[in-house]
Motif scaffolding. Sequence first.
Motif, PDB file in Angstrom:
ATOM      1  N   UNK A 289     -18.418 -29.942   9.675  1.00 44.00           N
ATOM      2  CA  UNK A 289     -16.980 -30.114   9.584  1.00 44.00           C
ATOM      3  C   UNK A 289     -16.653 -31.596   9.422  1.00 44.00           C
ATOM      4  N   UNK A 290     -15.677 -31.881   8.620  1.00 43.94           N
ATOM      5  CA  UNK A 290     -15.212 -33.245   8.403  1.00 43.94           C
ATOM      6  C   UNK A 290     -13.805 -33.365   8.969  1.00 43.94           C
ATOM      7  N   UNK A 291     -13.597 -34.410   9.778  1.00 45.42           N
ATOM      8  CA  UNK A 291     -12.288 -34.658  10.379  1.00 45.42           C
ATOM      9  C   UNK A 291     -11.775 -36.005   9.876  1.00 45.42           C
ATOM     10  N   UNK A 292     -10.568 -36.015   9.345  1.00 45.33           N
ATOM     11  CA  UNK A 292      -9.963 -37.247   8.840  1.00 45.33           C
ATOM     12  C   UNK A 292      -8.931 -37.755   9.851  1.00 45.33           C
ATOM     13  N   UNK A 293      -9.051 -39.026  10.198  1.00 42.88           N
ATOM     14  CA  UNK A 293      -8.181 -39.652  11.188  1.00 42.88           C
ATOM     15  C   UNK A 293      -7.157 -40.513  10.466  1.00 42.88           C
ATOM     16  N   UNK A 294      -5.877 -40.296  10.767  1.00 42.46           N
ATOM     17  CA  UNK A 294      -4.770 -41.020  10.136  1.00 42.46           C
ATOM     18  C   UNK A 294      -4.918 -41.026   8.610  1.00 42.46           C
ATOM     19  N   UNK A 295      -4.997 -39.827   8.021  1.00 44.48           N
ATOM     20  CA  UNK A 295      -5.168 -39.773   6.565  1.00 44.48           C
ATOM     21  C   UNK A 295      -3.919 -40.239   5.824  1.00 44.48           C
ATOM     22  N   UNK A 296      -4.139 -40.931   4.747  1.00 38.93           N
ATOM     23  CA  UNK A 296      -3.059 -41.380   3.881  1.00 38.93           C
ATOM     24  C   UNK A 296      -3.328 -40.905   2.469  1.00 38.93           C
ATOM     25  N   UNK A 297      -2.529 -41.356   1.545  1.00 43.44           N
ATOM     26  CA  UNK A 297      -2.677 -40.953   0.150  1.00 43.44           C
ATOM     27  C   UNK A 297      -3.980 -41.482  -0.450  1.00 43.44           C
ATOM     28  N   UNK A 298      -4.342 -42.744  -0.113  1.00 35.92           N
ATOM     29  CA  UNK A 298      -5.521 -43.371  -0.718  1.00 35.92           C
ATOM     30  C   UNK A 298      -6.766 -43.317   0.147  1.00 35.92           C
ATOM     31  N   UNK A 299      -6.584 -43.352   1.453  1.00 44.80           N
ATOM     32  CA  UNK A 299      -7.745 -43.365   2.353  1.00 44.80           C
ATOM     33  C   UNK A 299      -7.329 -42.945   3.753  1.00 44.80           C
ATOM     34  N   UNK A 300      -8.313 -42.591   4.556  1.00 41.97           N
ATOM     35  CA  UNK A 300      -8.105 -42.306   5.974  1.00 41.97           C
ATOM     36  C   UNK A 300      -8.573 -43.517   6.761  1.00 41.97           C
ATOM     37  N   UNK A 301      -7.968 -43.770   7.898  1.00 40.81           N
ATOM     38  CA  UNK A 301      -8.406 -44.882   8.741  1.00 40.81           C
ATOM     39  C   UNK A 301      -9.835 -44.669   9.225  1.00 40.81           C
ATOM     40  N   UNK A 302     -10.202 -43.408   9.418  1.00 43.75           N
ATOM     41  CA  UNK A 302     -11.569 -43.075   9.818  1.00 43.75           C
ATOM     42  C   UNK A 302     -11.866 -41.647   9.381  1.00 43.75           C
ATOM     43  N   UNK A 303     -13.153 -41.372   9.231  1.00 42.16           N
ATOM     44  CA  UNK A 303     -13.609 -40.022   8.925  1.00 42.16           C
ATOM     45  C   UNK A 303     -14.790 -39.722   9.844  1.00 42.16           C
ATOM     46  N   UNK A 304     -14.740 -38.554  10.475  1.00 46.20           N
ATOM     47  CA  UNK A 304     -15.825 -38.118  11.346  1.00 46.20           C
ATOM     48  C   UNK A 304     -16.597 -37.021  10.632  1.00 46.20           C
ATOM     49  N   UNK A 305     -17.925 -37.213  10.540  1.00 46.56           N
ATOM     50  CA  UNK A 305     -18.786 -36.225   9.892  1.00 46.56           C
ATOM     51  C   UNK A 305     -20.205 -36.374  10.419  1.00 46.56           C
ATOM     52  N   UNK A 306     -20.839 -35.260  10.702  1.00 45.23           N
ATOM     53  CA  UNK A 306     -22.250 -35.243  11.101  1.00 45.23           C
ATOM     54  C   UNK A 306     -22.574 -36.199  12.242  1.00 45.23           C
ATOM     55  N   UNK A 307     -21.702 -36.277  13.232  1.00 44.77           N
ATOM     56  CA  UNK A 307     -21.958 -37.105  14.406  1.00 44.77           C
ATOM     57  C   UNK A 307     -21.707 -38.590  14.212  1.00 44.77           C
ATOM     58  N   UNK A 308     -21.149 -38.964  13.061  1.00 46.85           N
ATOM     59  CA  UNK A 308     -20.845 -40.362  12.792  1.00 46.85           C
ATOM     60  C   UNK A 308     -19.357 -40.549  12.527  1.00 46.85           C
ATOM     61  N   UNK A 309     -18.865 -41.730  12.842  1.00 47.37           N
ATOM     62  CA  UNK A 309     -17.480 -42.098  12.580  1.00 47.37           C
ATOM     63  C   UNK A 309     -17.508 -43.266  11.601  1.00 47.37           C
ATOM     64  N   UNK A 310     -16.907 -43.068  10.444  1.00 45.48           N
ATOM     65  CA  UNK A 310     -16.837 -44.088   9.408  1.00 45.48           C
ATOM     66  C   UNK A 310     -15.435 -44.676   9.416  1.00 45.48           C
ATOM     67  N   UNK A 311     -15.296 -45.928   9.823  1.00 48.26           N
ATOM     68  CA  UNK A 311     -13.995 -46.585   9.798  1.00 48.26           C
ATOM     69  C   UNK A 311     -13.779 -47.205   8.428  1.00 48.26           C
ATOM     70  N   UNK A 312     -12.553 -47.173   7.959  1.00 50.20           N
ATOM     71  CA  UNK A 312     -12.210 -47.858   6.722  1.00 50.20           C
ATOM     72  C   UNK A 312     -12.335 -49.362   6.942  1.00 50.20           C
ATOM     73  N   UNK A 313     -12.385 -50.099   5.859  1.00 54.74           N
ATOM     74  CA  UNK A 313     -12.393 -51.550   5.981  1.00 54.74           C
ATOM     75  C   UNK A 313     -11.121 -52.009   6.677  1.00 54.74           C
ATOM     76  N   UNK A 314     -11.288 -52.812   7.713  1.00 57.95           N
ATOM     77  CA  UNK A 314     -10.148 -53.316   8.478  1.00 57.95           C
ATOM     78  C   UNK A 314      -9.881 -54.754   8.048  1.00 57.95           C
ATOM     79  N   UNK A 315      -8.610 -55.072   7.869  1.00 61.77           N
ATOM     80  CA  UNK A 315      -8.202 -56.397   7.413  1.00 61.77           C
ATOM     81  C   UNK A 315      -7.246 -57.021   8.422  1.00 61.77           C
ATOM     82  N   UNK A 316      -7.124 -58.335   8.413  1.00 64.82           N
ATOM     83  CA  UNK A 316      -6.301 -59.010   9.423  1.00 64.82           C
ATOM     84  C   UNK A 316      -4.801 -58.845   9.212  1.00 64.82           C
TER      85      UNK A 316
END
Length: 114
Positions: free
Chosen positions: A1-28
């Motif tokens: 199962x894939x879970x999208x965190x704070x999904x938007x039109x272009x990207x999600x802030x994070x995606x959870x899949x297969x026991x890993x959390x992938x955060x989007x690139x964070x900028x200042x």
Amino acid sequence: MIQRIQPGKRYSEAVIANGLVFLSGMVPDNTDSDATAQTANVLAQIDTLLQELGLNKSHIVDAIIYLADMADYNAMNTAWDLWVAEGQAPARATVEARLANPEWKVEIKVTAAL
């Protein structure tokens, strides 16, 4: 199962899949600051998002740091070294890249384990 965190039109802030959390690139948010302060700002954002997911920086397994200018490497590392968990540094790569906003000195993307 894939879970999208704070999904938007272009990207999600994070995606959870297969026991890993992938955060989007964070900028200042503090674009008028130097590379050390911008890095600290981005790392605080990472902390906040990880906390919302019930995690912390010790769960980070991989980090990719994009610098607009490699001359800021030591300044970025000043903030990074104060932030990274003692004895729990993730695998990491740092590269120079043209960032989407010329006021950004740093962008950081991390992957964490659940």
